[in-house]
Design a protein around this motif. Structure first.
Motif, PDB file in Angstrom:
ATOM      1  N   GLY A 121      21.321 -55.793 -10.437  1.00  0.00           N
ATOM      2  CA  GLY A 121      21.917 -54.728  -9.636  1.00  0.00           C
ATOM      3  C   GLY A 121      23.382 -54.914  -9.303  1.00  0.00           C
ATOM      4  N   LEU A 122      24.064 -55.819 -10.002  1.00  0.00           N
ATOM      5  CA  LEU A 122      25.484 -56.027  -9.778  1.00  0.00           C
ATOM      6  C   LEU A 122      26.296 -55.274 -10.825  1.00  0.00           C
ATOM      7  CD1 LEU A 122      24.015 -58.745  -8.605  1.00  0.00           C
ATOM      8  CD2 LEU A 122      26.364 -59.654  -8.639  1.00  0.00           C
ATOM      9  N   ASP A 123      27.488 -54.845 -10.443  1.00  0.00           N
ATOM     10  CA  ASP A 123      28.462 -54.368 -11.413  1.00  0.00           C
ATOM     11  C   ASP A 123      29.171 -55.584 -11.996  1.00  0.00           C
ATOM     12  OD1 ASP A 123      27.780 -51.747 -10.877  1.00  0.00           O
ATOM     13  OD2 ASP A 123      29.383 -51.471  -9.400  1.00  0.00           O
ATOM     14  N   ASP A 151      33.331 -54.436 -25.917  1.00  0.00           N
ATOM     15  CA  ASP A 151      33.004 -53.039 -25.632  1.00  0.00           C
ATOM     16  C   ASP A 151      31.507 -52.772 -25.798  1.00  0.00           C
ATOM     17  OD1 ASP A 151      35.645 -52.491 -25.105  1.00  0.00           O
ATOM     18  OD2 ASP A 151      36.076 -51.645 -27.085  1.00  0.00           O
ATOM     19  N   ALA A 152      30.896 -53.427 -26.787  1.00  0.00           N
ATOM     20  CA  ALA A 152      29.455 -53.259 -26.994  1.00  0.00           C
ATOM     21  C   ALA A 152      28.670 -53.821 -25.813  1.00  0.00           C
ATOM     22  CB  ALA A 152      29.030 -53.946 -28.286  1.00  0.00           C
ATOM     23  N   THR A 153      29.122 -54.956 -25.275  1.00  0.00           N
ATOM     24  CA  THR A 153      28.465 -55.541 -24.108  1.00  0.00           C
ATOM     25  C   THR A 153      28.615 -54.633 -22.899  1.00  0.00           C
ATOM     26  OG1 THR A 153      28.855 -57.777 -24.945  1.00  0.00           O
ATOM     27  CG2 THR A 153      28.369 -57.570 -22.600  1.00  0.00           C
ATOM     28  N   VAL A 154      29.799 -54.060 -22.725  1.00  0.00           N
ATOM     29  CA  VAL A 154      30.030 -53.117 -21.623  1.00  0.00           C
ATOM     30  C   VAL A 154      29.054 -51.949 -21.719  1.00  0.00           C
ATOM     31  CG1 VAL A 154      31.655 -51.381 -20.748  1.00  0.00           C
ATOM     32  CG2 VAL A 154      32.427 -53.730 -21.155  1.00  0.00           C
ATOM     33  N   LEU A 200      22.241 -49.898 -18.406  1.00  0.00           N
ATOM     34  CA  LEU A 200      21.338 -50.370 -17.354  1.00  0.00           C
ATOM     35  C   LEU A 200      21.604 -49.677 -16.018  1.00  0.00           C
ATOM     36  CD1 LEU A 200      21.560 -54.191 -18.141  1.00  0.00           C
ATOM     37  CD2 LEU A 200      19.589 -52.710 -18.565  1.00  0.00           C
ATOM     38  N   GLY A 201      22.653 -48.832 -16.002  1.00  0.00           N
ATOM     39  CA  GLY A 201      22.976 -48.106 -14.778  1.00  0.00           C
ATOM     40  C   GLY A 201      24.004 -48.781 -13.902  1.00  0.00           C
TER      41      GLY A 201
END
Length: 254
Positions: A29-31, A44-47, A53-54
């Motif tokens: 639940g962290l940004d 960018d793919a990881t981002v 995941l929201g």
């Protein structure tokens, strides 16, 4: 009024252990803010995976050996956060970025040693220092070390020594930042099947067999074995863990 979403900054978060840590932290639940050194496409793919995941995520280029770039990096991150959250602060800093060096002591050059110091100690020390004013009280620092700071394998004298230095630095961080209730802990992976060090543990069957044969759980590690440990330390459940070295190695060289 809902609680503010906490934010973790993970260096080297575009692939391997860093990527897994970023995704597992987002699942908590962290940004997440990640850095990458050269491969923007992977970052960018990881981002995108994290956003799916929201959670909010962004990637920035950073070479952690280039301490002269840290002021500008901290300002860039702070400007982004202030615009999007109203605060320049983060909650967790994960010092994960790093590279390998495999060389016997007699072959190590001064340039190689200096490079490893810059990446694995000097960079960790000063990036943390630069972010200290911007880590929220009751936040945390997670330094990624290595099993090679506990046991010795030929060819890893410089890398292992730098990670041992990080282990000790973590205790000092925990001591000095205690008044702000900022925790500092180490996660020390054993040998993991990633592209780290040219993918040696993953791709060299002899190295892989050596690791598996000397690990109580009978195999080399994978990124999924580590990311959740980092993510756990970025939660309230870990609020009373401080100044500790958590080795996640499956029982390597017990």
């Amino acid at each position: 009024m809902s609680a503010r979403t906490k934010i973790a900054l993970i260096t080297g978060g575009s692939r391997g252990l860093g990527k897994n840590s970023a995704i597992k932290t987002a699942q908590k639940g962290l940004d997440v803010i990640i850095t990458y050194r050269s491969n923007k496409e992977e970052a960018d793919a990881t981002v995108k995976e994290i956003q799916a995941l929201g959670q909010k995520a962004i990637a920035y280029q950073l070479d952690t050996r280039d301490t002269k770039s840290f002021d500008a990096f901290v300002k860039t991150v702070g400007d982004h956060l202030e615009e999007n959250t109203g605060s320049r602060n983060i909650d967790y800093l994960v010092n994960n970025a790093g590279t390998a060096l495999y060389a016997p002591i007699q072959d190590v050059t001064e340039e190689q040693l200096d490079d490893m110091v810059d990446i694995h100690f000097k960079g960790v020390f000063f990036l943390t220092q630069k972010f200290l004013p911007f880590i929220n009280n009751e936040g945390g620092i997670i330094n990624v070390s290595s099993g090679l700071a506990r046991f010795a394998l030929p060819g890893s004298s410089v890398y292992g020594s730098m990670k041992a230095a990080v282990d000790m630095l973590t205790k000092y961080q925990a001591k000095e930042l205690g008044a702000r209730r900022i925790k500092s802990n180490v996660v020390a992976p054993g040998a993991i099947e990633t592209d780290f060090g040219g993918g040696r543990t993953r791709d060299d069957e002899h190295v892989n067999a050596l690791v598996a044969g000397n690990t109580a759980l009978g195999r080399a590690g994978v990124p999924d074995d580590i990311g959740g440990v980092v993510a756990f330390l970025c939660t309230e459940d870990a609020r009373w863990i401080n100044g500790q070295r958590i080795e996640a190695s499956g029982g390597m060289f017990l």
